[in-house]
Design an enzyme around this catalytic site. Structure first.
Site, mmCIF file in Angstrom:
data_model
loop_
_atom_site.group_PDB
_atom_site.id
_atom_site.type_symbol
_atom_site.label_atom_id
_atom_site.label_comp_id
_atom_site.label_asym_id
_atom_site.label_seq_id
_atom_site.Cartn_x
_atom_site.Cartn_y
_atom_site.Cartn_z
ATOM 1 N N SER A 1 77.249 25.403 25.058
ATOM 2 C CA SER A 1 77.037 24.115 25.803
ATOM 3 C C SER A 1 78.125 23.622 26.323
ATOM 4 O O SER A 1 79.283 23.853 25.829
ATOM 5 C CB SER A 1 76.176 23.060 25.043
ATOM 6 O OG SER A 1 77.052 22.649 24.066
ATOM 7 N N PHE B 1 73.260 30.542 20.263
ATOM 8 C CA PHE B 1 72.196 31.202 19.547
ATOM 9 C C PHE B 1 71.403 31.992 20.692
ATOM 10 O O PHE B 1 70.478 32.851 19.962
ATOM 11 C CB PHE B 1 71.355 30.128 19.102
ATOM 12 C CG PHE B 1 70.695 29.313 20.171
ATOM 13 C CD1 PHE B 1 69.476 29.892 20.832
ATOM 14 C CD2 PHE B 1 70.718 28.134 20.617
ATOM 15 C CE1 PHE B 1 68.386 29.154 21.673
ATOM 16 C CE2 PHE B 1 70.007 27.476 21.706
ATOM 17 C CZ PHE B 1 68.992 28.173 22.253
ATOM 18 N N CYS C 1 71.523 31.002 30.282
ATOM 19 C CA CYS C 1 72.345 30.140 31.071
ATOM 20 C C CYS C 1 72.138 30.762 32.446
ATOM 21 O O CYS C 1 72.723 30.072 33.453
ATOM 22 C CB CYS C 1 73.928 30.256 30.730
ATOM 23 S SG CYS C 1 74.448 31.981 31.073
ATOM 24 N N LYS D 1 82.865 34.151 15.195
ATOM 25 C CA LYS D 1 81.935 33.215 14.603
ATOM 26 C C LYS D 1 80.564 32.879 15.545
ATOM 27 O O LYS D 1 80.682 32.381 16.261
ATOM 28 C CB LYS D 1 82.911 31.911 14.991
ATOM 29 C CG LYS D 1 82.754 30.676 13.684
ATOM 30 C CD LYS D 1 81.417 30.250 13.712
ATOM 31 C CE LYS D 1 80.823 29.298 14.835
ATOM 32 N NZ LYS D 1 79.308 29.164 14.836
ATOM 33 N N GLU E 1 75.300 29.580 13.920
ATOM 34 C CA GLU E 1 74.571 29.432 12.627
ATOM 35 C C GLU E 1 73.173 29.704 12.672
ATOM 36 O O GLU E 1 72.583 29.556 11.576
ATOM 37 C CB GLU E 1 75.277 28.420 11.959
ATOM 38 C CG GLU E 1 74.795 26.777 12.783
ATOM 39 C CD GLU E 1 75.762 26.362 13.824
ATOM 40 O OE1 GLU E 1 76.236 27.346 14.644
ATOM 41 O OE2 GLU E 1 76.016 25.287 13.988
ATOM 42 N N GLU F 1 70.492 19.875 31.797
ATOM 43 C CA GLU F 1 70.446 21.283 31.253
ATOM 44 C C GLU F 1 69.145 21.047 30.292
ATOM 45 O O GLU F 1 69.359 20.316 29.127
ATOM 46 C CB GLU F 1 71.419 22.009 30.685
ATOM 47 C CG GLU F 1 71.127 23.311 30.117
ATOM 48 C CD GLU F 1 71.956 24.209 29.574
ATOM 49 O OE1 GLU F 1 73.017 23.427 28.899
ATOM 50 O OE2 GLU F 1 72.036 25.459 29.780
HETATM 51 P P1 NAD Z 1 76.239 25.133 21.244
HETATM 52 O O1 NAD Z 1 77.361 24.480 22.194
HETATM 53 O O2 NAD Z 1 75.348 24.256 20.414
HETATM 54 O O3 NAD Z 1 76.906 26.166 20.316
HETATM 55 C C1 NAD Z 1 77.795 26.981 20.592
HETATM 56 C C2 NAD Z 1 78.840 27.422 19.389
HETATM 57 O O4 NAD Z 1 79.598 26.338 19.286
HETATM 58 C C3 NAD Z 1 77.905 27.772 18.083
HETATM 59 O O5 NAD Z 1 78.894 28.824 17.645
HETATM 60 C C4 NAD Z 1 78.207 26.469 17.205
HETATM 61 O O6 NAD Z 1 78.349 26.923 15.940
HETATM 62 C C5 NAD Z 1 79.723 25.636 17.665
HETATM 63 N N1 NAD Z 1 79.374 24.209 17.836
HETATM 64 C C6 NAD Z 1 78.263 23.447 17.877
HETATM 65 N N2 NAD Z 1 78.627 22.449 17.526
HETATM 66 C C7 NAD Z 1 79.903 22.131 17.556
HETATM 67 C C8 NAD Z 1 80.756 21.220 17.404
HETATM 68 N N3 NAD Z 1 80.280 19.987 17.162
HETATM 69 N N4 NAD Z 1 82.152 21.351 17.245
HETATM 70 C C9 NAD Z 1 82.627 22.664 17.315
HETATM 71 N N5 NAD Z 1 81.577 23.698 17.542
HETATM 72 C C10 NAD Z 1 80.455 23.760 17.655
HETATM 73 O O7 NAD Z 1 75.349 25.830 22.085
HETATM 74 P P2 NAD Z 1 73.875 26.714 21.686
HETATM 75 O O8 NAD Z 1 73.152 25.783 21.667
HETATM 76 O O9 NAD Z 1 74.242 27.591 20.647
HETATM 77 O O10 NAD Z 1 73.621 27.398 23.107
HETATM 78 C C11 NAD Z 1 72.843 27.019 24.309
HETATM 79 C C12 NAD Z 1 73.862 26.730 25.191
HETATM 80 O O11 NAD Z 1 75.024 27.757 25.636
HETATM 81 C C13 NAD Z 1 73.379 26.246 26.453
HETATM 82 O O12 NAD Z 1 74.090 25.125 27.007
HETATM 83 C C14 NAD Z 1 73.591 27.541 27.462
HETATM 84 O O13 NAD Z 1 73.627 27.366 28.855
HETATM 85 C C15 NAD Z 1 74.925 28.055 26.970
HETATM 86 N N6 NAD Z 1 75.262 29.513 27.208
HETATM 87 C C16 NAD Z 1 76.073 29.714 28.356
HETATM 88 C C17 NAD Z 1 76.378 30.914 28.563
HETATM 89 C C18 NAD Z 1 77.293 31.093 29.906
HETATM 90 O O14 NAD Z 1 77.684 32.060 30.097
HETATM 91 N N7 NAD Z 1 77.702 30.218 30.516
HETATM 92 C C19 NAD Z 1 75.863 31.871 28.125
HETATM 93 C C20 NAD Z 1 74.808 31.492 27.070
HETATM 94 C C21 NAD Z 1 74.514 30.378 26.534
#
Ligand code: NAD
Length: 486
Positions: free
Chosen positions: A228, A151, A283, A175, A178, A377
């Site tokens: 994450s 997000f 991140c 994808k 959401e 985090e």
């Molecule tokens: P998230 O892991 O909740 O969601 C990421 C994606 O995974 C979304 O598209 C979501 O729909 C999907 N998702 C969520 N739950 C799922 C499940 N149970 N099974 C399968 N898919 C699922 O992450 P977020 O809250 O959207 O973003 C924040 C996180 O992203 C933080 O941890 C941040 O550090 C990380 N991030 C990392 C980087 C990097 O370069 N390492 C860059 C940006 C963000």
């Protein structure tokens, strides 16, 4: 609702969601109001997109790369031309303040600029390996690929993957998160306007079910994921167990080591900008400041800089009511365990936006490395200060983190800077820089539990991931000898 119910973008068209698909409300985090609804796609929607991508692949992959990148020259121009509208969308669905949203779109343009240089960077290799015998290596696309995004950067993170993957000849299914699904539709429209053929880029909205369908679909060859660590592990395991290549970037806990000799103003302003920028939802955000020995003069200045920030003007809201509650709980818990909240953003209020999810910058001193807030985090505008006596103790704190995205050191000593850069356990390190993001052609990617898989997600490091190499050996002269290698 300001925006109509969202649709998947498949085969060059926005297709209405099947009536039985569940819909999720999309919020504006600054006002707490519902601005749209997003369908939660599943197996059938992913399959429809894969079928269109497969149909588009032969022609697109056979188009010379010099021609493929022409689309991205035009796309980059469109990003720049529509920057006000695109950054406005980011602000609306993610909450970022205007300058941050603008910077995000400019970064998308920069990523696209790199994709335009791919013909020059990937010409292949050729060598006469024996008399009259030539070996050459050429890169071929993987086929149908997917990108799953988080997000916090609705426009930029999709653009980490899509220009490179598509310019290299793949057909990509996005994808998006959401929580921030609106920007993806505009990206699709701009790519269409730039001349990208139908089926080469598609958007399938959804959450868990759509992600699982992507990981399981036999027609998809590679998956990039950003999110994450918990979900990165799930996606990496599931995609690779289905024999796909996968690059999964996870969460972070970035440490900034601050030496007593650091330039006070530069350190204080950079550290506060790093921990509070994008409301700490990066991140690359500073999360733990490891203050070595006598650094009170720097901390005092940080208090002034952070204390002067105005929520709603200098710092946007966090993504949701649930995120605000989670972050607040971390702060409350650290305080109850004896840490000292020296700048407190818990009571932030923005006039006229009382229902927004605002938090002010928060700095917590005297945090012990064993506290939860120092280890997990938080993903909000919160910086904890852990105090140590020596740089080796500071490095031990940094090295103990399971993450390894970024680390920085603030010092005037070249020797100390080099020592920390060598010994920090992180993929992206900086000196006197709060957010050490490598810019293209260098690649973005962390270490340890901040990244699973080989390669990086942007720049040169992504080329190997989005292509497969073919090694070709040729002999045309009949006089060339025959040996056991022939
Ligand atoms: P998230 O892991 O909740 O969601 C990421 C994606 O995974 C979304 O598209 C979501 O729909 C999907 N998702 C969520 N739950 C799922 C499940 N149970 N099974 C399968 N898919 C699922 O992450 P977020 O809250 O959207 O973003 C924040 C996180 O992203 C933080 O941890 C941040 O550090 C990380 N991030 C990392 C980087 C990097 O370069 N390492 C860059 C940006 C963000």
């Amino acid at each position: 609702m300001k925006y109509a119910e969202l649709r998947n973008y498949v085969g060059g068209e926005f297709v209405p969601a099947a009536p039985e698909l569940p819909l999720l409300d999309v919020y504006n985090p600054s006002s707490g109001t519902i601005i749209s609804r997003v369908p939660l796609s599943a197996v059938r929607e992913v399959d429809a997109a894969v079928r269109c991508a497969k149909a588009a692949f032969p022609k697109w992959s056979a188009t010379p790369i010099k021609e493929r990148v022409q689309v991205f020259y035009r796309y980059k121009a469109l990003l720049e031309q529509h920057i006000d509208e695109l950054s406005g969308l980011v602000t609306e669905e993610n909450g970022k303040i205007a300058s941050e949203a603008r910077a995000e779109i400019l970064k998308s343009a920069e990523l696209t600029e790199f994709a335009c240089s791919l013909p020059q960077i990937t010409p292949g290799e050729v060598l006469e390996v024996s008399r009259g015998v030539e070996c050459r290596v050429e890169r071929f696309p993987v086929g149908v690929v997917a990108a799953i995004t988080p997000f916090n950067f609705p426009n930029m993170v999709p653009n980490w993957s899509l220009p490179n993957a598509i310019a290299l000849g793949n057909c990509l299914i996005l994808k998006p998160s959401e929580l921030v699904p609106i920007s993806a539709g505009r990206i699709a429209e701009l790519l269409r306007e730039a001349g990208l053929p139908s089926g080469v880029f598609q958007v399938v909205h959804g959450g868990k079910d759509a992600v699982e369908a992507i990981c399981d679909h036999p027609g998809i060859g590679a998956v990039s994921f950003v999110g994450s660590t918990k979900i990165a592990k799930v996606v990496y395991r599931r995609a690779t167990s289905n024999l796909k290549r996968c690059l999964a970037l996870g969460g972070a806990k970035d440490h900034l080591i601050v030496m007593p000799d650091a330039d006070r103003e530069m350190a204080a302003t950079n550290i506060v900008a790093s921990m509070s920028g994008c409301a700490g939802q990066r991140c690359m955000a500073a999360s733990v400041m490891v203050a070595v020995d006598k650094t009170d003069h720097i901390i005092a200045r940080m208090k002034e800089v952070a204390g002067a920030m105005v929520p709603g003007k200098d710092i946007g809201p966090v993504i949701s009511a649930a995120a605000k509650e989670r972050i607040t709980r971390y702060i409350d818990e650290a305080e109850s365990q004896g840490a000292k909240v020296i700048i407190d953003g818990r009571k932030a209020k923005v006039a006229g936006k009382e229902d927004g999810y605002f938090l002010g910058p928060t700095i917590i001193d005297y945090v012990r490395p064993d506290m939860r807030i120092a280890q997990e985090e938080v993903f909000g505008p919160v910086l904890v200060i852990v105090r140590t006596k020596t740089v080796d103790e500071a490095l031990a704190v940094e090295n103990a983190s399971p993450y390894g995205n970024a680390a920085s050191v603030f010092t005037e000593s070249g020797g100390v800077a080099r020592y920390v850069m060598e010994h920090a356990s992180a993929g992206m390190v900086g000196v006197n820089v709060g957010v050490p993001v490598p810019r293209e052609p260098f690649s973005f990617g962390g270490w340890n539990e901040s990244k699973f898989g080989v390669g990086d997600i942007t720049g040169r490091g992504s080329i190997e991931f989005w292509t497969q190499s073919k090694k070709m050996t040729t002999k045309w002269n009949r006089e060339a000898g025959v040996n056991w290698m022939s």
